[in-house]
Design a protein around this motif. Structure first.
Motif, short mmCIF file in Angstrom:
data_model
loop_
_atom_site.label_atom_id
_atom_site.label_comp_id
_atom_site.label_asym_id
_atom_site.label_seq_id
_atom_site.Cartn_x
_atom_site.Cartn_y
_atom_site.Cartn_z
N GLN A 287 33.37 40.47 36.30
CA GLN A 287 33.69 40.50 34.86
C GLN A 287 33.74 39.10 34.27
O GLN A 287 33.27 38.87 33.15
CB GLN A 287 35.01 41.23 34.65
CG GLN A 287 34.94 42.73 34.93
CD GLN A 287 36.31 43.39 34.97
OE1 GLN A 287 37.32 42.77 35.34
NE2 GLN A 287 36.37 44.67 34.60
N THR A 288 34.28 38.15 35.03
CA THR A 288 34.33 36.76 34.57
C THR A 288 32.93 36.23 34.30
O THR A 288 32.66 35.61 33.27
CB THR A 288 35.04 35.88 35.62
OG1 THR A 288 36.40 36.30 35.74
CG2 THR A 288 35.00 34.41 35.21
N GLY B 2 27.69 36.20 28.17
CA GLY B 2 27.49 36.77 26.84
C GLY B 2 27.78 38.24 26.70
O GLY B 2 27.55 38.81 25.63
N GLN B 3 28.32 38.89 27.74
CA GLN B 3 28.64 40.31 27.66
C GLN B 3 30.09 40.49 27.20
O GLN B 3 30.95 39.70 27.53
CB GLN B 3 28.43 41.00 29.01
CG GLN B 3 27.01 40.92 29.53
CD GLN B 3 26.00 41.53 28.58
OE1 GLN B 3 26.24 42.57 27.97
NE2 GLN B 3 24.86 40.86 28.44
N SER B 4 30.33 41.56 26.44
CA SER B 4 31.67 41.84 25.94
C SER B 4 32.38 42.75 26.94
O SER B 4 32.08 43.94 27.04
CB SER B 4 31.59 42.52 24.57
OG SER B 4 32.89 42.83 24.10
N VAL B 5 33.28 42.17 27.71
CA VAL B 5 33.98 42.92 28.76
C VAL B 5 35.32 42.25 29.04
O VAL B 5 35.43 41.02 28.99
CB VAL B 5 33.12 42.99 30.05
CG1 VAL B 5 32.87 41.60 30.62
CG2 VAL B 5 33.75 43.89 31.09
N ALA B 6 36.34 43.06 29.31
CA ALA B 6 37.66 42.52 29.65
C ALA B 6 37.72 42.19 31.15
O ALA B 6 37.13 42.89 31.97
CB ALA B 6 38.75 43.56 29.32
N VAL B 7 38.39 41.09 31.46
CA VAL B 7 38.57 40.71 32.86
C VAL B 7 39.88 41.33 33.34
O VAL B 7 40.94 40.70 33.35
CB VAL B 7 38.58 39.18 33.02
CG1 VAL B 7 38.72 38.80 34.50
CG2 VAL B 7 37.31 38.58 32.44
N ASP B 8 39.83 42.62 33.74
CA ASP B 8 41.03 43.36 34.12
C ASP B 8 40.97 43.92 35.54
O ASP B 8 41.91 44.57 35.99
CB ASP B 8 41.29 44.50 33.12
CG ASP B 8 40.13 45.50 33.03
OD1 ASP B 8 39.17 45.38 33.81
OD2 ASP B 8 40.19 46.38 32.14
N SER C 244 28.58 49.42 31.34
CA SER C 244 27.67 49.15 30.21
C SER C 244 27.30 47.68 30.16
O SER C 244 26.13 47.33 29.91
CB SER C 244 28.34 49.57 28.90
OG SER C 244 28.54 50.98 28.86
N ALA C 245 28.28 46.81 30.40
CA ALA C 245 28.01 45.37 30.39
C ALA C 245 27.06 44.98 31.50
O ALA C 245 26.16 44.15 31.31
CB ALA C 245 29.32 44.59 30.51
#
Length: 346
Positions: free
Chosen positions: A140-141, A147-153, A162-163
């Motif tokens: 995720q990082t 440039g992808q919209s994703v939370a680092v959770d 999707s990302a």
């Protein structure tokens, strides 16, 4: 910069039995398409190590002590996923070196503390929807930085899938939403910190990066508008970088090449060199210099030492070539006793 003449520049029966045996193992679930590994503290059935044959066919960055940035952050998450204790700070310091060596020793690798292809091949897992933990945070990082919209959770849910698919599609990979060897390689070696081709974003990251100093004066003249720092500021603001009024191509706006900007960033983030850039398009160079085409830069300090005064210029020059520079000059080359010039092809 290149020197000029008038001014200082810059892969029977026994075989059938083996096939039958392999088929039996496969049916028993003992052989899969992914290399078998022991369960790690952070693994799931859907998070397995990437297959070694695939890993050998892709490219990987080399990270070592002194490196910093997103790739190091991802590395630290992956080390945690493999049971190592290390802070996630994006700095490849002594603690990260110790963790890398411990991982390498445990996996039968040369424990040199340098993360190259062999270490990455053992380190990266195959991730898909439902996975969770530090390895997911690593992916995720990297996705976020690319440039992808994703939370680092640490949760590999539908948004992360999707990302991943979007990133894979952009890189010409099979968009299956599974982070395997090919996707890890692309995530780790894509342009750092900016969408591909976005020179303004590259320039802004350079301005925000501690460890890259940009000169605010010229070695041979006075013109604030064409210093290395102002060249990067103008580029970050969407303008061309300005040449100096006394140069062979005076007062011209030049678009800085993204390969060159990315190379400048990776000298620090990937190779660990703290650098001072003395000139980009400003200053006085040979008539057909790559500087004037936005393809080159000059470095006069490396890790706090002046080029020509025990600075590790040979290592930096080799790093520039590895990053794609085809015109690399330094001490021993005419006109380059006090700086290193790295130029990318036209």
């Amino acid at each position: 910069m290149p020197a000029r003449t008038t001014r200082t520049a810059h892969t029977t029966r026994t075989g059938r039995l083996a096939v039958v045996a392999l088929a039996a193992l496969t049916c028993a679930g003992l052989v899969t398409g992914t290399a078998a590994t022991a369960t790690t503290p952070d693994s799931l059935p859907t998070a397995k190590r990437a297959a070694a044959p695939d890993a050998a066919a892709v490219s990987w960055p080399t990270l070592k002590a002194g490196a910093r940035g997103t790739e190091v952050t991802a590395l630290q998450h992956l080390l945690i996923a493999r049971g190592q204790s290390v802070a996630v700070d994006g700095e490849f310091g002594p603690a990260t070196t110790t963790a890398v060596k411990a991982f390498q020793k445990a996996d039968g690798l040369t424990a040199d503390g340098i993360v190259g292809p062999a270490t990455w091949a053992k380190l990266v897992p195959t991730l898909r929807q439902g996975a969770q933990g530090a390895a997911v945070k690593a992916a995720q990082t990297l996705l976020k930085t690319r440039g992808q919209s994703v939370a680092v959770d640490g949760e590999f849910g539908s948004a992360t899938t999707s990302a991943v698919k979007a990133f894979q599609k952009a890189k010409g990979l099979s968009a299956d939403g599974v982070v395997g060897t090919q996707s890890w390689s692309a995530l780790l070696t894509s342009d750092s910190g900016a969408p591909s081709g976005n020179r303004a974003a590259f320039a802004q990251q350079i301005l925000n990066t501690s460890g890259i100093e940009l000169a605010t004066v010229h070695p041979g003249g006075t013109h604030a508008g064409s210093t290395a720092r102002q060249n990067i500021i103008d580029t970050a603001n969407g303008k061309g970088a300005l040449t100096s009024p006394w140069s062979d191509k005076p007062n011209q706006r030049v678009a800085l090449d993204t390969r060159m900007l990315n190379g400048l960033l990776k000298l620090l983030s990937q190779d660990g060199y703290r650098i001072s850039v003395s000139e980009i398009v400003g200053g006085d160079h040979s008539t057909n210099s790559r500087h004037y085409a936005g393809l080159g830069f000059d470095i006069n300090y490396i890790n706090g030492r002046h080029v020509g005064e025990s600075a590790p210029h040979q290592g930096l020059m080799a790093a520039c070539r590895k990053l794609g520079a085809t015109e690399v000059l330094g001490p021993g080359d005419a006109g380059h006793s006090r700086h290193v010039h790295c130029g990318w092809p036209r």
